[in-house]
Enzyme design. Structure first.
Site, short mmCIF file in Angstrom:
data_model
loop_
_atom_site.label_atom_id
_atom_site.label_comp_id
_atom_site.label_asym_id
_atom_site.label_seq_id
_atom_site.Cartn_x
_atom_site.Cartn_y
_atom_site.Cartn_z
N HIS A 157 0.85 -1.18 0.00
CA HIS A 157 0.00 0.00 0.00
C HIS A 157 0.88 1.22 0.00
O HIS A 157 1.84 1.31 0.76
CB HIS A 157 -0.89 0.02 1.25
CG HIS A 157 -1.96 -1.00 1.22
ND1 HIS A 157 -3.06 -0.92 0.39
CD2 HIS A 157 -2.11 -2.16 1.90
CE1 HIS A 157 -3.84 -1.97 0.58
NE2 HIS A 157 -3.29 -2.75 1.48
N CYS A 199 -0.64 2.00 -5.06
CA CYS A 199 -1.38 3.20 -5.46
C CYS A 199 -0.39 4.34 -5.60
O CYS A 199 0.53 4.46 -4.80
CB CYS A 199 -2.40 3.58 -4.37
SG CYS A 199 -3.55 2.25 -4.01
#
Lengths: 385, 410
Positions: A157, A199
């Protein structure tokens, strides 16, 4: 008769010459890319069951890289959690990358070097820079040299400028860039391919400033990287889209493939990936067209058996001029130049270069004298003069 | 009286020299009670090193000393230990001379009041005789030099000692009656650490008293003298600040020194009250509370001036105590300065209540500071609340002592 013989001899001679130059060409091919060994550092930074896909991502890249020839001794695999033996895994000892359990990327021969809580920012940076305590076993070290091509794959992440490790700390793009610069200054890599699937992954390669780094990311700043497909039997998403399509792409590659990086840049267009993958090649000296996938993903030893004699003469210096024109004009750094040893050994004593300005000293002492005389009267002046 | 003073000075210098050579010196310099971000020696050395490298020492948040300190230590940095010993000696001598003069004034006033029969008959025990007052200046010098707080400050080479010297000279100049010198030294003291500006009021009151100018708002001579003194003070301050500009050709020192003192950005624990509050405060409120806390230092000047206008030197003492309790980065060196004045009012001790408890508070807190620091930082079994509690207790003890003393003296 004589004419035919001489013609045949001439033909043979030409063939021979052609053959000889063909072997010479082949020999020159050996030196096309500057690396002699390959390493891979594959990092999954997320823990917990619902981050199954990050472990699957890393393991699928691990699988491809092993299949293309990089041995376990040259792979540093860091997995932040154990999905295969997780109590929630309905199929223990497996990690699938395709739904319907088509492909198990956790085989019998997976060697995880940094596992679970050992995957920290500090350990990752220590692996990269080589600043490891002497007690670290060999399997946990990145023993690369200046002729190593290193593949660094990170997933987890992330956000704009950072990547989260273990849900408790982050590594920033600046730290990463500095770690790579340390690697460059210590000559720990020849070329580096950095792939990140998080991301806003493109933010992680924005700050690189060392030469010979090529970077790929699964999404641009402001975009999220999406996961591919859930498996209803396992109950979580199995892979991220970008790595899924990269895995499919890599399954087509075999050690003798001539596929180059430009094809890798085309993997996972927006229609399939929803996010826009990005890449960065400005720091890289060679044209991506000339960079083979196996230069980074495989450990392809160039071995050719020939009975011809090949003269390796100084002409190979001419090879450097044959490099494509878009090479960066950097002057070759000699190792000895980068450490100012002479300066360090003969440390000069501290020079006090700064002096208070004359005006200040004058003003200060004038004031002090004025105060003195104002207090004690002018009559003392006659004692001085 | 010179000989005993010299003896005391020698003893003090020997003690400090011995401590400099021992291993305690390094340990003491690291203590947060002794070295604050404003006065730590490490930072002075760092700032001078930056200057040698061609960088302004005020860039970055390390160095918070004034340019005059830069000038002083640029040439004297190798003799730093000597400098600090000499400053301590100078402070003690200045206090000695000041209290000597003050005692003469007090005695004269007392004589006048006795002859005017202003005293009640049963005050006989309180009348101060020259005999007992003879040793007070020596005691003051002794209290200052041999106070463990002063010794620790000196060994740590904290520039608080220099601030103390300037304030001591200011007190000497005031008590001697020289308005000009008093204004100059007050300007220097303010320039060094902002808070001595509150000492303007007691100094003014003392000088007015000395000039026999009555303190009435209607009196013209009162305003004239006040204006003169204020003008002297402000002019010297402006001159000193402008001179400091020319040292480094920049005004950087103003935000670094005065901005730092006023806005308290560094929250390293010390013996003061600011750090704990601001460490746990939301940013939104910090401006408001910084203003509140800083006003606390300056706020007591006017009420005390009204109440203590007959006793300006005592007012000065109380103001010094208030500064050293409520300033943004106090150290034990500041405490040592006002503690040196305790013998001057020793005749009031019989009326001081809770002497025992308050002196115990002082001693116990001083001993507990390093203990709880160790427990908090090194052993990890305490936390900042423990240390802050001791800070609070220490300051409460000081405040209690001051209020009781104020009540007894009025």
């Amino acid at each position: 008769m004589a004419a035919a013989l001489s013609a045949a001899a001439l033909l043979l001679g030409c063939c021979g010459a052609a053959l000889a130059s063909g072997v010479q060409d082949q020999a020159e091919q050996f030196f096309r890319s500057g690396h002699t060994n390959n390493w891979a550092v594959l990092v999954c930074t997320s823990r917990f069951w619902f981050n199954y896909r990050h472990v699957a991502n890393t393991l699928s890249v691990y699988r491809s890289v092993k299949r293309l020839g990089i041995p376990d001794s040259h792979i540093v695999l860091m997995l932040a959690d154990d999905m295969a033996c997780n109590p929630r895994n309905p199929k223990p000892a497996t990690v699938f990358s395709h739904k319907n359990m088509e492909l198990n990327v956790y085989g019998d021969d997976v060697e995880v070097d940094y596992r679970s809580y050992e995957v920290t920012v500090e350990n990752f940076l220590r692996v990269l820079t080589g600043r490891i305590p002497p007690s670290t076993p060999r399997s946990k070290r990145l023993l690369s040299d200046d002729r190593s091509n290193i593949l660094i794959y990170m997933t987890g992440h992330g956000g704009n400028g950072f990547l989260k490790f273990q849900d408790s700390e982050e590594i920033t793009n600046v730290e990463l860039a500095d770690a790579f610069e340390q690697m460059w200054q210590k000559r720990r890599y020849n070329e580096l391919l950095f792939i990140i699937d998080t991301c806003q992954g493109a933010s992680m390669y924005e700050r690189f400033y060392s030469p010979n780094i090529m970077a790929l990311a699964s999404s641009q700043v402001g975009e999220d990287s999406l996961s591919h497909q859930p498996d209803l039997g396992i109950g979580v998403h199995l892979m991220d889209r970008y790595t899924f399509y990269v895995l499919e792409f890599l399954e087509e590659i075999h050690p003798a493939s001539q596929t180059n990086m430009n094809d890798l840049f085309q993997v996972c267009p927006k229609s399939l990936c929803v996010s826009t993958p990005g890449h960065r090649t400005d720091l890289f000296q060679r044209d991506p067209q000339n960079v083979l996938i196996t230069d980074f993903f495989g450990s392809v030893r160039k071995v050719e058996i020939t009975t011809e004699t090949i003269s390796l003469d100084r002409d190979l210096a001419g090879f450097e001029n044959e490099l494509p024109k878009d090479e960066l004009a950097t002057e070759p750094l000699k190792y000895a130049d980068q450490l100012p040893v002479a300066q360090i050994i003969h440390q000069k004593p501290k020079q006090k270069d700064w002096h208070p300005p004359g005006g200040f000293i004058l003003g200060l002492w004038a004031l002090i004298i004025m105060v003195f005389f104002k207090t004690y009267g002018i009559k003392h002046m006659k004692h001085i003069f | 009286m010179a000989a005993p003073l010299v003896l005391v000075v020698l003893v003090a210098v020997t003690l400090r020299a011995a401590l400099y050579r021992s291993s305690l010196a390094a340990f003491i310099s690291e203590r947060v009670e002794v070295a604050s971000p404003l006065s730590a020696w490490k930072r002075v050395v760092e700032g001078l090193a930056l200057l040698d490298l061609g960088v302004s020492p005020y860039s970055g948040a390390i160095f918070h000393e004034t340019p005059l300190i830069i000038y002083l230590f640029h040439f004297l940095i190798e003799y730093a230990e000597l400098v600090f010993m000499i400053t301590d000696v100078l402070t003690a001598v200045a206090l000695y001379l000041a209290i000597q003069d003050y005692n003469k004034v007090v005695f004269k006033k007392q004589k006048l009041l006795i002859e005017l029969d202003k005293y009640a008959p049963d005050v006989a025990e309180l009348i101060r005789t020259p005999m007992e007052m003879h040793y007070i200046p020596l005691k003051v010098a002794l209290f200052y030099l041999l106070n463990p707080y002063t010794v620790m400050s000196c060994v740590a080479k904290s520039t608080c000692a220099i601030n103390n010297t300037v304030i001591a000279f200011f007190i000497l100049a005031t008590i001697k009656g020289s308005a000009f010198l008093s204004a100059v030294f007050l300007a220097l003291a303010t320039y060094q650490s902002l808070y001595p500006v509150t000492l303007f009021a007691p100094a003014l009151l003392y000088l007015l008293q000395r000039q026999f100018i009555p303190i009435k708002p209607k009196s013209k001579s009162f305003w004239l003298y006040t204006m003169q003194y204020a003008a002297l003070y402000l002019c010297s301050l402006v001159v000193i600040i402008c001179l400091s500009f020319f040292l480094l050709n920049s005004w950087d020192f103003i935000p670094s020194v005065y901005g730092f003192i006023l806005s308290v950005p560094d929250l390293t624990p010390n013996i003061g009250l600011f750090w704990y509050f601001f460490a746990e405060m939301f940013e939104h409120f910090s401006l408001f509370f910084v203003c509140v806390f800083q006003i606390n230092v300056f706020f007591y000047t006017i009420p005390l001036a009204v109440k203590l206008k007959e006793h300006p030197v005592f007012f000065m003492f109380v103001q010094l105590a208030i500064i050293s309790i409520f300033k943004s980065y106090p150290t034990v060196g500041d405490v040592a300065l006002y503690m040196a004045f305790l013998p001057v009012w020793s005749h009031l001790y019989r009326f001081l209540r809770n002497i025992f408890i308050l002196s115990c508070v002082l001693i116990v807190c001083s001993l507990l500071f390093p203990v709880l620091w160790h427990l908090w930082i090194y052993a990890g079994s305490a936390n900042s609340n423990f240390y802050y509690a001791i800070t609070l207790t220490f300051n409460i003890g000081q405040v209690s002592r001051e209020t009781r003393r104020t009540f007894t003296s009025c």
